[in-house]
Write a protein that holds these residues in place. Structure first.
Motif, mmCIF file in Angstrom:
data_model
loop_
_atom_site.group_PDB
_atom_site.id
_atom_site.type_symbol
_atom_site.label_atom_id
_atom_site.label_comp_id
_atom_site.label_asym_id
_atom_site.label_seq_id
_atom_site.Cartn_x
_atom_site.Cartn_y
_atom_site.Cartn_z
ATOM 1 N N TYR A 4 -4.892 -69.972 48.755
ATOM 2 C CA TYR A 4 -4.164 -71.125 49.299
ATOM 3 C C TYR A 4 -5.092 -72.342 49.352
ATOM 4 N N LYS A 8 -4.838 -76.039 47.724
ATOM 5 C CA LYS A 8 -4.808 -77.253 48.552
ATOM 6 C C LYS A 8 -5.806 -78.270 47.997
ATOM 7 N N HIS A 11 -4.208 -79.814 45.117
ATOM 8 C CA HIS A 11 -3.155 -80.723 45.595
ATOM 9 C C HIS A 11 -3.773 -82.044 46.057
ATOM 10 N N TYR A 12 -4.817 -81.953 46.883
ATOM 11 C CA TYR A 12 -5.517 -83.160 47.361
ATOM 12 C C TYR A 12 -6.094 -83.958 46.187
ATOM 13 N N LYS A 84 9.683 -83.722 49.636
ATOM 14 C CA LYS A 84 8.401 -84.062 49.010
ATOM 15 C C LYS A 84 8.558 -84.255 47.504
ATOM 16 N N LYS A 125 6.944 -80.441 58.792
ATOM 17 C CA LYS A 125 8.120 -79.735 58.255
ATOM 18 C C LYS A 125 9.346 -80.016 59.136
#
Ligand code: HEM
Length: 127
Positions: A4, A8, A11-12, A84, A125
């Motif tokens: 994960y 991330k 993603h960043y 998103k 969320k």
């Protein structure tokens, strides 16, 4: 198995690259429009390539994290992911604002607002 945390970081990296590529594209377009009748940016090709790469990394990292979060039921995506994805499409389309002297500056100002909103949606969320 990719973790994960690695997703991330991907993603960043995508988000930061998108902020740089989109802001440079729109700021240069706004400046070029101000100084001449046309906006031919010699950097356009490289910035568009960076923009496309950023959008891909955001999706790769985002769906990778989603898989590790295990919040999807079958193919159904949680509604906060749809929100998103909506922001992703809008920021993806913002690159076209470079073609309009009227849109380049307002789009530039909206970029960090939409990015912050996407981060907020990921953290809270809300739906
Ligand atoms: C350009 C649009 C986007 C931006 C600026 C953005 C930004 C962020 C940020 C800042 C975080 C970190 C929140 C934290 O520290 O936990 C995050 C998390 C996340 N994002 Fe995005 N994101 C974008 C698009 C997407 C898309 C299209 C997806 C779809 C798959 C996605 C899926 C996720 C997931 C799954 C997380 C982790 C949430 C969690 O750990 O609970 N993001 N995003």
């Amino acid at each position: 198995m990719i973790s994960y945390t690695v997703y991330k970081v991907v993603h960043y990296t995508g988000v930061f690259l998108l902020m740089v590529a989109l802001s440079a594209t729109l700021a240069r377009a706004a400046a070029l429009w101000r100084d001449s009748e046309e906006s031919v940016d010699p950097w356009a090709r490289r910035l568009i390539a960076a923009h496309g790469t950023a959008l891909f990394l955001i999706l790769l990292g985002g769906f990778g994290m989603l898989a590790r979060l295990d919040v999807t039921e079958g193919l159904a995506l949680p509604s906060w992911i749809w929100a998103k994805l909506g922001i992703w499409v809008i920021l993806g389309g913002f690159v076209a604002a470079r073609r309009s002297p009227r849109l380049a500056t307002p789009a530039l100002l909206l970029v960090p607002v939409l990015a912050a909103l996407a981060g907020w949606i990921a953290l809270y969320k809300p739906f």
